[in-house]
Scaffold this motif. Structure first.
Motif, PDB file in Angstrom:
ATOM      1  N   MET A 124      35.669 -23.194  89.948  1.00 48.97           N
ATOM      2  CA  MET A 124      35.223 -23.559  88.600  1.00 48.97           C
ATOM      3  C   MET A 124      33.967 -24.426  88.658  1.00 48.97           C
ATOM      4  N   ILE A 125      33.944 -25.399  89.577  1.00 45.91           N
ATOM      5  CA  ILE A 125      32.744 -26.239  89.699  1.00 45.91           C
ATOM      6  C   ILE A 125      31.560 -25.410  90.181  1.00 45.91           C
ATOM      7  N   ASN A 126      31.818 -24.486  91.080  1.00 47.36           N
ATOM      8  CA  ASN A 126      30.748 -23.605  91.558  1.00 47.36           C
ATOM      9  C   ASN A 126      30.147 -22.796  90.410  1.00 47.36           C
ATOM     10  N   HIS A 127      30.973 -22.292  89.530  1.00 52.69           N
ATOM     11  CA  HIS A 127      30.468 -21.526  88.389  1.00 52.69           C
ATOM     12  C   HIS A 127      29.653 -22.415  87.459  1.00 52.69           C
ATOM     13  N   ALA A 128      29.971 -23.702  87.409  1.00 53.26           N
ATOM     14  CA  ALA A 128      29.245 -24.596  86.506  1.00 53.26           C
ATOM     15  C   ALA A 128      27.953 -25.115  87.103  1.00 53.26           C
ATOM     16  N   THR A 129      27.751 -25.066  88.405  1.00 54.03           N
ATOM     17  CA  THR A 129      26.577 -25.672  89.050  1.00 54.03           C
ATOM     18  C   THR A 129      25.634 -24.671  89.687  1.00 54.03           C
ATOM     19  N   THR A 132      23.772 -17.454  88.697  1.00 52.18           N
ATOM     20  CA  THR A 132      24.690 -16.319  88.601  1.00 52.18           C
ATOM     21  C   THR A 132      24.859 -15.622  89.942  1.00 52.18           C
ATOM     22  N   ARG A 135      27.422 -17.532  92.392  1.00 49.36           N
ATOM     23  CA  ARG A 135      28.739 -17.913  91.910  1.00 49.36           C
ATOM     24  C   ARG A 135      29.822 -17.127  92.659  1.00 49.36           C
TER      25      ARG A 135
END
Length: 397
Positions: A124-129, A132, A135
């Motif tokens: 989840m943190i990877n998707h936010a930081t 595209t 990810r």
């Protein structure tokens, strides 16, 4: 040649840690040779190496530190658009195995669930930081999916180890109990031997005192010095009897049982003993060579007790089996052989402690004789004893 000490943790643990982190270092050169990727991998490898060194003592601590470091490095690398090799998760498998092998089941389950939550939060943190293209998703879960297999293997190994320890402990407890029972039975048999020997000597001392009292009643026919000697003899006999009974009380560990006043059993009582065995269902045959009546009382008592114990064993282990007893009185020794046949009925085997045989052996050894016992090969059991006899002149007491 000295074997390699793999059983020593301070030797094997660094080797295991090195084997766990080395593949990721080798794989990184073909995955991403950038400076940022190598920095992240070296940080993760250092934490993983230290975590694997403490995996036996603090498995959850090592696993948590390793997993959080790897998650942080993966998130940072994705934000920097660099990549760590897939083999970076290999130390996690070693650490998760230690969690399953060295933690209790509740703590091991908590560690596995916590690791799963940490992976999900990392994604989840990877998707936010990350952008595209960097990810993670199903590829992350596919990479870490085989790791819980190591946890399950650790659980199996721990269960096997605990089972072996329980079995070893039961064996130790059984041996301790067997030893304790054997010591108690041997102590009881020694007390019984002491009581029997007391009865032999006490009976003879009683006769001595009676004769002395008889002589003192006729002291008018004796010179003064003889009367004094008879009085001293009677007093010494009474004192010896009292001291022997006190000693017997000590041997009994203070039990209130009184010493029997009747003479100890002799070979003259064998017919009654065999009759009781016949009534219990064991046919008994006695063959006697020589005259056992003139044998010393300790020898007769020992022979009687061996026959008594053997008949008891026959009733217990071979009900209905025939028993043949041979008593041979020779010039220099008494030879005894008791052979019990197998039971004619189906019998459930009864495992004994062997204390009865030990008691027989102690009795014979106390008289300087030889004792042997064992299976006959056809289901029977044979007990033999040879007791040396003193000179004829000493047999009258």
């Amino acid at each position: 040649m000295t074997p390699f000490p793999l059983h020593r943790p301070h030797v094997i643990d660094p080797l295991v840690a090195l084997a766990a982190v080395s593949p990721a270092l080798l794989d990184q050169a073909t995955t991403d040779n950038s400076r940022a990727a190598w920095t992240a991998l070296l940080i993760h490898s250092a934490v993983a190496f230290c975590g694997l060194l403490i995996r036996r003592r603090w498995p959850l601590t090592g696993f948590a530190g390793m997993l959080l470091t790897l998650a942080a490095m993966e998130i940072w690398c994705a934000a920097q658009e660099v990549q760590l090799g897939n083999l970076a998760v290999l130390p996690l498998a070693f650490s998760l195995y230690a969690v399953g092998a060295y933690c209790t089941l509740p703590r091991a389950l908590a560690g596995l669930c916590g690791g799963t939550v940490a992976v999900c939060l990392g994604v989840m943190i990877n998707h936010a930081t990350a952008t595209t293209d960097w990810r993670g998703g199903s590829d992350v879960f596919a990479t870490v999916a085989p790791v819980p297999v190591a946890w399950a293997l650790g659980i199996v190994v721990q269960s096997h180890r605990l089972t072996l320890e329980a079995v070893r402990q039961r064996v130790v407890d059984a041996q301790r109990e067997h030893t304790l029972l054997a010591e108690r039975a041997a102590a009881a048999e020694r007390v019984r031997i002491a009581r029997d020997m007391h009865d032999v000597v006490a009976h003879s001392l009683t006769l001595l005192v009676v004769h002395a009292e008889t002589m003192r009643a006729r002291s008018g026919d004796l010179p003064p010095w003889a009367s004094r000697q008879v009085d001293a003899l009677a007093a010494a006999g009474r004192q010896a009897t009292v001291e022997m009974r006190e000693l017997l009380g000590v041997l009994r560990n203070g039990t209130p049982e009184k010493a029997p006043l009747a003479p100890a059993p002799s070979l003259a009582e064998l017919p009654a003993l065999m009759e009781s065995a016949r009534q219990a269902g064991n046919p008994v045959r006695l063959e006697t060579r020589g005259d056992p009546a003139g044998l010393p009382k300790p020898v007769q008592l020992t022979c009687y007790r061996i026959i008594q114990e053997t008949l008891a064993n026959a009733r217990r282990h071979a009900p209905g089996g025939a028993v043949a007893i041979e008593v041979a009185v020779e010039e220099s020794a008494l030879r005894l052989a008791v052979r019990s046949e197998s039971s004619p009925y189906p019998v459930v085997p009864v495992q004994g402690a062997g204390t009865g045989l030990q008691g027989m052996r102690e009795r014979v050894a106390a008289l300087g004789g030889a004792f042997a016992s064992g299976d006959t090969g056809d289901g029977g059991f044979l007990v033999t004893a040879s007791v040396p006899l003193p000179e004829r002149a000493a047999r009258a007491w």
